[in-house]
Design an enzyme around this catalytic site. Structure first.
Site, PDB file in Angstrom:
ATOM      1  N   ASN A 230       0.853  -1.185   0.000  1.00 16.98           N
ATOM      2  CA  ASN A 230       0.000   0.000   0.000  1.00 16.98           C
ATOM      3  C   ASN A 230       0.895   1.243   0.000  1.00 16.98           C
ATOM      4  OD1 ASN A 230      -1.453   2.266   0.995  1.00 16.98           O
ATOM      5  ND2 ASN A 230      -3.091   0.904   1.636  1.00 16.98           N
TER       6      ASN A 230
ATOM      7  N   ASP B  36      -0.116   4.458  -0.256  1.00 17.83           N
ATOM      8  CA  ASP B  36      -0.811   5.712   0.082  1.00 17.83           C
ATOM      9  C   ASP B  36       0.101   6.715   0.779  1.00 17.83           C
ATOM     10  OD1 ASP B  36      -3.095   4.521  -0.877  1.00 17.83           O
ATOM     11  OD2 ASP B  36      -4.025   4.232   1.087  1.00 17.83           O
ATOM     12  N   HIS B  37       0.981   6.209   1.663  1.00 13.41           N
ATOM     13  CA  HIS B  37       1.799   7.132   2.453  1.00 13.41           C
ATOM     14  C   HIS B  37       2.829   7.878   1.616  1.00 13.41           C
ATOM     15  CE1 HIS B  37      -0.106   6.186   6.094  1.00 13.41           C
ATOM     16  NE2 HIS B  37       0.457   5.015   6.305  1.00 13.41           N
TER      17      HIS B  37
ATOM     18  N   ARG C 201       3.369  18.645   0.912  1.00 14.86           N
ATOM     19  CA  ARG C 201       4.044  19.812   0.359  1.00 14.86           C
ATOM     20  C   ARG C 201       3.325  20.377  -0.874  1.00 14.86           C
ATOM     21  NH1 ARG C 201       9.183  22.258   0.245  1.00 14.86           N
ATOM     22  NH2 ARG C 201       9.160  21.683   2.441  1.00 14.86           N
TER      23      ARG C 201
ATOM     24  N   HIS D 190      -5.654   3.526  -1.919  1.00 15.08           N
ATOM     25  CA  HIS D 190      -6.994   3.845  -1.416  1.00 15.08           C
ATOM     26  C   HIS D 190      -7.371   5.224  -1.933  1.00 15.08           C
ATOM     27  CE1 HIS D 190      -9.733   4.125   2.430  1.00 15.08           C
ATOM     28  NE2 HIS D 190     -10.410   4.328   1.308  1.00 15.08           N
TER      29      HIS D 190
ATOM     30  N   ARG E 250      -9.590   7.926  -1.522  1.00 17.49           N
ATOM     31  CA  ARG E 250     -10.559   8.373  -0.521  1.00 17.49           C
ATOM     32  C   ARG E 250     -11.421   9.500  -1.069  1.00 17.49           C
ATOM     33  NH1 ARG E 250      -8.760   6.349   4.851  1.00 17.49           N
ATOM     34  NH2 ARG E 250     -10.654   7.342   5.565  1.00 17.49           N
TER      35      ARG E 250
ATOM     36  N   ARG F 297      -7.259  12.731   0.318  1.00 14.65           N
ATOM     37  CA  ARG F 297      -6.201  13.242   1.194  1.00 14.65           C
ATOM     38  C   ARG F 297      -4.819  12.767   0.789  1.00 14.65           C
ATOM     39  NH1 ARG F 297      -7.779  10.107   6.707  1.00 14.65           N
ATOM     40  NH2 ARG F 297      -9.764  11.017   6.141  1.00 14.65           N
ATOM     41  N   HIS F 298      -4.738  11.629   0.103  1.00 14.88           N
ATOM     42  CA  HIS F 298      -3.409  11.205  -0.369  1.00 14.88           C
ATOM     43  C   HIS F 298      -3.440  10.850  -1.854  1.00 14.88           C
ATOM     44  CE1 HIS F 298      -5.220   7.471   1.022  1.00 14.88           C
ATOM     45  NE2 HIS F 298      -4.934   7.678   2.293  1.00 14.88           N
TER      46      HIS F 298
ATOM     47  N   GLU G  74      -8.573   0.192  -3.034  1.00 13.73           N
ATOM     48  CA  GLU G  74      -9.442   0.215  -1.847  1.00 13.73           C
ATOM     49  C   GLU G  74     -10.425   1.363  -2.006  1.00 13.73           C
ATOM     50  OE1 GLU G  74      -5.991  -1.294   1.282  1.00 13.73           O
ATOM     51  OE2 GLU G  74      -6.775   0.737   1.436  1.00 13.73           O
TER      52      GLU G  74
ATOM     53  N   THR H 152      -7.117   6.585   9.554  1.00 15.05           N
ATOM     54  CA  THR H 152      -7.004   5.511   8.568  1.00 15.05           C
ATOM     55  C   THR H 152      -8.250   4.650   8.746  1.00 15.05           C
ATOM     56  OG1 THR H 152      -5.667   3.654   7.791  1.00 15.05           O
ATOM     57  CG2 THR H 152      -5.595   4.123  10.153  1.00 15.05           C
ATOM     58  N   THR H 153      -8.323   3.546   8.002  1.00 12.71           N
ATOM     59  CA  THR H 153      -9.511   2.716   8.096  1.00 12.71           C
ATOM     60  C   THR H 153      -9.584   2.110   9.494  1.00 12.71           C
ATOM     61  OG1 THR H 153      -9.051   2.202   5.803  1.00 12.71           O
ATOM     62  CG2 THR H 153     -10.785   0.943   6.854  1.00 12.71           C
TER      63      THR H 153
ATOM     64  N   GLU I  49     -10.773  -9.580   3.106  1.00 13.31           N
ATOM     65  CA  GLU I  49      -9.520  -9.157   3.725  1.00 13.31           C
ATOM     66  C   GLU I  49      -9.815  -8.994   5.206  1.00 13.31           C
ATOM     67  OE1 GLU I  49      -7.009  -6.241   1.818  1.00 13.31           O
ATOM     68  OE2 GLU I  49      -6.418  -5.409   3.760  1.00 13.31           O
TER      69      GLU I  49
ATOM     70  N   HIS J 157      -3.667  -4.545   7.706  1.00  6.78           N
ATOM     71  CA  HIS J 157      -3.757  -3.424   8.636  1.00  6.78           C
ATOM     72  C   HIS J 157      -2.835  -3.637   9.832  1.00  6.78           C
ATOM     73  CE1 HIS J 157      -5.849   0.396   9.402  1.00  6.78           C
ATOM     74  NE2 HIS J 157      -5.323   0.208  10.585  1.00  6.78           N
ATOM     75  N   GLY J 158      -1.846  -2.769   9.940  1.00  4.33           N
ATOM     76  CA  GLY J 158      -0.940  -2.782  11.086  1.00  4.33           C
ATOM     77  C   GLY J 158       0.080  -3.904  11.075  1.00  4.33           C
TER      78      GLY J 158
ATOM     79  N   GLY K  64       1.264  -1.371   4.381  1.00  2.73           N
ATOM     80  CA  GLY K  64       1.639  -0.028   3.963  1.00  2.73           C
ATOM     81  C   GLY K  64       2.468   0.721   4.980  1.00  2.73           C
ATOM     82  N   HIS K  65       1.849   1.033   6.126  1.00  2.00           N
ATOM     83  CA  HIS K  65       2.475   1.968   7.061  1.00  2.00           C
ATOM     84  C   HIS K  65       3.859   1.521   7.525  1.00  2.00           C
ATOM     85  CE1 HIS K  65       2.382   5.239  10.043  1.00  2.00           C
ATOM     86  NE2 HIS K  65       3.173   4.411  10.695  1.00  2.00           N
TER      87      HIS K  65
END
Ligand code: PXP
Length: 248
Positions: free
Chosen positions: A8, A10-11, A19, A51, A53, A57-58, A78, A108-109, A159, A198-199, A220-221
């Protein structure tokens, strides 16, 4: 078959937007979401997850269309079940869609989708996507009713939400692992492909490996956080190395 890794990214877009949100077409926009995706693929990612959204936002619409054209693996989109995003998904035709709940305020979700509580709306969306060539997954908490509802609305995958698993240790994690194990078993028996996400981190994956029938993990994160120190290539390689120890 090896356990698939969906990265993922997204980040990477989050950093860019921090920026350049107001200057999307400036010559100096960075980092490139596409370059990040290609680097993850080169390092062994099996798919690229984004994702889109409602508040953008990203990831932006243009990212989704560009990635669809340029990446060499699969695209997993997503999305919340809204007419606007569904319309984009039908145009983009990603390989996979993962339906997620979406509230504007959350960071986040936060929790799984209540598939059982929106059977008709979900069945229609799944039908339209699957008829358009996209396989659909439901991002759900590991609950029997949600696994059964996912099969009932025609999804081909689930998932399992591993946020609770990731956020606890000790007895609480053990209890959540048992819930994940049961949900995965039921999903498999119902003919669903079982994914999780997730996580997830290199540190908590060994505990997750008690869960059977896992096909793909979306991460992702922790991967992007690790990449600040190692670069994306090594961060993907490290995850792949741990994932190679899984036996379904
Ligand atoms: N799967 C789904 C459905 C998600 O919403 C997210 C978070 O964007 C992930 C996987 C990845 O979670 P993380 O960023 O914590 O690895």
């Amino acid at each position: 078959m090896h356990l698939h890794l969906g990265v993922n990214i997204d980040h990477v877009a989050t950093l860019r937007q921090a920026r350049y949100r107001t200057l999307p077409d400036a010559h100096n926009v960075e980092p490139s979401v596409l370059a990040a995706a290609l680097e993850c693929e080169a390092a062994g990612a099996d798919s690229i997850t984004v994702h889109l959204r409602a508040d953008r936002r990203h990831i932006q619409d243009a990212d989704v269309f560009l990635l669809r054209k340029k990446i060499g693996t699969r695209m997993n989109l997503e999305m919340g079940n809204t007419p606007e995003i569904l319309d984009i998904a039908l145009q983009v035709r990603p390989d996979f869609v993962c339906m997620v709940p979406e509230q504007r305020e959350e960071v986040t979700t936060e929790g799984g989708l209540d598939v059982a509580g929106q059977h008709e709306a979900m069945r229609e969306t799944v039908g339209r996507l699957e008829a358009n060539g996209t396989r659909v997954s439901m991002f759900i908490d590991p609950e029997e009713a949600q696994v059964r509802a996912s099969a009932a609305v025609g999804a081909s995958m689930i998932e399992l939400h591993t946020g609770t698993f990731a956020n606890h240790i000790g007895a609480k994690r053990a209890a959540e692992t048992e819930r994940l194990r049961r949900a995965a078993q039921l999903g498999h028996e119902l003919g669903l492909q079982v994914n999780a996400g997730h996580g997830l981190t290199t540190a908590n994956l060994p505990d997750l490996f008690a869960v059977p029938h896992l096909h793909e993990l979306n991460i992702g994160h922790s991967l992007v956080a690790r990449a600040i120190f190692t670069g994306l290539n090594k961060a993907v390689t490290e995850l792949r190395e741990v994932m190679g120890r899984y036996t379904p």
